[in-house]
Design an enzyme around this catalytic site. Sequence first.
Site, PDB file in Angstrom:
ATOM      1  N   GLY A  54      39.206  40.295  44.518  1.00 17.96           N
ATOM      2  CA  GLY A  54      38.580  38.987  44.465  1.00 17.96           C
ATOM      3  C   GLY A  54      37.111  39.044  44.617  1.00 17.96           C
ATOM      4  O   GLY A  54      36.608  39.819  43.829  1.00 17.96           O
ATOM      5  N   GLU A  55      36.200  38.578  45.457  1.00 15.52           N
ATOM      6  CA  GLU A  55      34.812  38.657  45.212  1.00 15.52           C
ATOM      7  C   GLU A  55      34.309  39.361  46.675  1.00 15.52           C
ATOM      8  O   GLU A  55      34.652  38.802  47.991  1.00 15.52           O
ATOM      9  CB  GLU A  55      34.157  37.130  45.212  1.00 15.52           C
ATOM     10  CG  GLU A  55      32.995  37.318  44.561  1.00 15.52           C
ATOM     11  CD  GLU A  55      32.727  37.977  43.257  1.00 15.52           C
ATOM     12  OE1 GLU A  55      33.587  37.573  42.468  1.00 15.52           O
ATOM     13  OE2 GLU A  55      31.941  38.741  42.956  1.00 15.52           O
ATOM     14  N   SER A  56      34.075  40.525  46.675  1.00 19.50           N
ATOM     15  CA  SER A  56      33.704  41.407  47.867  1.00 19.50           C
ATOM     16  C   SER A  56      32.656  40.681  48.955  1.00 19.50           C
ATOM     17  O   SER A  56      32.755  40.926  49.929  1.00 19.50           O
ATOM     18  CB  SER A  56      33.029  42.708  47.442  1.00 19.50           C
ATOM     19  OG  SER A  56      32.255  42.525  46.278  1.00 19.50           O
ATOM     20  N   CYS A  86      40.390  47.277  44.486  1.00 13.87           N
ATOM     21  CA  CYS A  86      39.063  46.387  43.588  1.00 13.87           C
ATOM     22  C   CYS A  86      38.184  45.891  44.639  1.00 13.87           C
ATOM     23  O   CYS A  86      37.435  46.772  45.159  1.00 13.87           O
ATOM     24  CB  CYS A  86      39.903  45.315  42.775  1.00 13.87           C
ATOM     25  SG  CYS A  86      38.644  45.019  41.294  1.00 13.87           S
ATOM     26  N   ARG A 113      29.343  47.943  41.876  1.00  8.48           N
ATOM     27  CA  ARG A 113      30.115  46.851  41.480  1.00  8.48           C
ATOM     28  C   ARG A 113      30.025  46.583  40.211  1.00  8.48           C
ATOM     29  O   ARG A 113      29.305  46.806  39.484  1.00  8.48           O
ATOM     30  CB  ARG A 113      29.753  45.627  42.433  1.00  8.48           C
ATOM     31  CG  ARG A 113      29.831  45.580  43.774  1.00  8.48           C
ATOM     32  CD  ARG A 113      29.433  44.282  44.476  1.00  8.48           C
ATOM     33  NE  ARG A 113      30.020  43.133  44.133  1.00  8.48           N
ATOM     34  CZ  ARG A 113      29.693  41.887  44.127  1.00  8.48           C
ATOM     35  NH1 ARG A 113      28.497  41.839  44.335  1.00  8.48           N
ATOM     36  NH2 ARG A 113      30.369  41.020  43.808  1.00  8.48           N
ATOM     37  N   ILE A 141      40.131  44.650  36.267  1.00  7.61           N
ATOM     38  CA  ILE A 141      39.461  43.337  36.093  1.00  7.61           C
ATOM     39  C   ILE A 141      38.063  43.338  36.806  1.00  7.61           C
ATOM     40  O   ILE A 141      37.994  43.382  38.060  1.00  7.61           O
ATOM     41  CB  ILE A 141      40.244  42.213  36.703  1.00  7.61           C
ATOM     42  CG1 ILE A 141      41.749  42.378  35.998  1.00  7.61           C
ATOM     43  CG2 ILE A 141      39.345  40.939  36.556  1.00  7.61           C
ATOM     44  CD1 ILE A 141      42.664  41.258  36.839  1.00  7.61           C
ATOM     45  N   ARG A 142      36.895  43.416  36.039  1.00  7.60           N
ATOM     46  CA  ARG A 142      35.630  43.339  36.604  1.00  7.60           C
ATOM     47  C   ARG A 142      35.812  44.627  37.761  1.00  7.60           C
ATOM     48  O   ARG A 142      35.280  44.234  38.795  1.00  7.60           O
ATOM     49  CB  ARG A 142      35.190  42.171  37.108  1.00  7.60           C
ATOM     50  CG  ARG A 142      34.935  41.010  36.092  1.00  7.60           C
ATOM     51  CD  ARG A 142      34.126  39.633  36.628  1.00  7.60           C
ATOM     52  NE  ARG A 142      34.805  39.499  37.744  1.00  7.60           N
ATOM     53  CZ  ARG A 142      34.475  38.770  38.996  1.00  7.60           C
ATOM     54  NH1 ARG A 142      32.900  39.297  39.193  1.00  7.60           N
ATOM     55  NH2 ARG A 142      35.090  38.388  40.138  1.00  7.60           N
ATOM     56  N   HIS A 176      44.235  46.865  39.961  1.00  3.64           N
ATOM     57  CA  HIS A 176      44.761  45.995  40.812  1.00  3.64           C
ATOM     58  C   HIS A 176      46.548  46.458  40.386  1.00  3.64           C
ATOM     59  O   HIS A 176      47.153  46.148  39.576  1.00  3.64           O
ATOM     60  CB  HIS A 176      44.875  44.759  40.171  1.00  3.64           C
ATOM     61  CG  HIS A 176      43.531  43.945  40.257  1.00  3.64           C
ATOM     62  ND1 HIS A 176      43.565  43.103  41.405  1.00  3.64           N
ATOM     63  CD2 HIS A 176      42.113  43.950  39.853  1.00  3.64           C
ATOM     64  CE1 HIS A 176      42.215  42.421  41.405  1.00  3.64           C
ATOM     65  NE2 HIS A 176      41.568  43.059  40.449  1.00  3.64           N
ATOM     66  N   GLU A 178      48.919  45.465  42.078  1.00  2.06           N
ATOM     67  CA  GLU A 178      49.906  44.506  42.364  1.00  2.06           C
ATOM     68  C   GLU A 178      50.174  43.647  41.200  1.00  2.06           C
ATOM     69  O   GLU A 178      51.241  42.674  41.173  1.00  2.06           O
ATOM     70  CB  GLU A 178      49.281  43.530  43.538  1.00  2.06           C
ATOM     71  CG  GLU A 178      48.236  42.575  42.876  1.00  2.06           C
ATOM     72  CD  GLU A 178      46.856  43.089  42.774  1.00  2.06           C
ATOM     73  OE1 GLU A 178      46.774  44.509  42.728  1.00  2.06           O
ATOM     74  OE2 GLU A 178      46.010  42.489  42.380  1.00  2.06           O
TER      75      GLU A 178
HETATM   76  N1  GLN Z   1      33.743  42.273  40.762  1.00  2.98           N
HETATM   77  C1  GLN Z   1      34.301  41.895  41.974  1.00  2.98           C
HETATM   78  C2  GLN Z   1      33.348  42.242  42.989  1.00  2.98           C
HETATM   79  O1  GLN Z   1      32.494  42.907  42.877  1.00  2.98           O
HETATM   80  C3  GLN Z   1      35.630  42.616  42.106  1.00  2.98           C
HETATM   81  C4  GLN Z   1      36.537  42.299  41.228  1.00  2.98           C
HETATM   82  C5  GLN Z   1      38.113  42.116  41.436  1.00  2.98           C
HETATM   83  O2  GLN Z   1      38.548  42.432  42.666  1.00  2.98           O
HETATM   84  N2  GLN Z   1      38.903  42.086  40.567  1.00  2.98           N
HETATM   85  O3  GLN Z   1      33.439  41.687  44.137  1.00  2.98           O
END
Ligand code: GLN
Length: 197
Positions: A54-56, A86, A113, A141-142, A176, A178
């Site tokens: 998600g977004e840390s 992630c 990140r 993913i990112r 990821h 999952e």
């Molecule tokens: N880019 C997100 C972060 O820095 C992590 C991305 C993800 O969990 N897929 O929080």
Amino acid sequence: MSIEAGVVAVQGDVSEHAAAVRRAARSHGEDATVTEIRTAGHVQDCDLLLLPGGESTAISRHLQREGIAAEIRAHVDAGKPVLATCAGLIVASADANDDRVTELDIVDVTIQRNAFGRQKDSFEAPLEVDGLDDPFPAVFIRAPVIDGVGDAEVLAEWDGRPVAVRDGPVVGTSFHPELTDDCRIHDLAFFESAVAP
Ligand code: GLN
């Protein structure tokens, strides 16, 4: 008796992680009951925990505000397993190199990140992982880069950089696990090291 699995449900692939841990448990002839964790008071009932992506920054803020962060640290201190993926790994790290993230410091790695690029740079790679016989289809993913490894074991590297690590009861991945039907990373995190329900 079934295994109690807790999925930290602030953001991310909560149902996918729940499905993967159930599948992994079933392959060991066990049942997993999944609890979604949004508030304090539930972690202590869990045999194992999942920290999704998600977004840390948002995840970290929620865990601190709700008092869940301290409970996760106590879970790890008791030797119980965690899989952090992630953004979950960013939050679990010793240093996320970002003042907006309060790290749990349960995996002895440092992180950059988004170092694998932005959303458009997302990719899937066949990853050789220590403990797995065949490559794992890893979806990035990112994704964060692990740029420093302290007292942790590197389980996989991509492009010469660590992307999966184990620090005692905690397994962390930049990718990821999952997002495919392959539950071998969940298996590795929770069952190869034998969960004691
Ligand atoms: N880019 C997100 C972060 O820095 C992590 C991305 C993800 O969990 N897929 O929080």
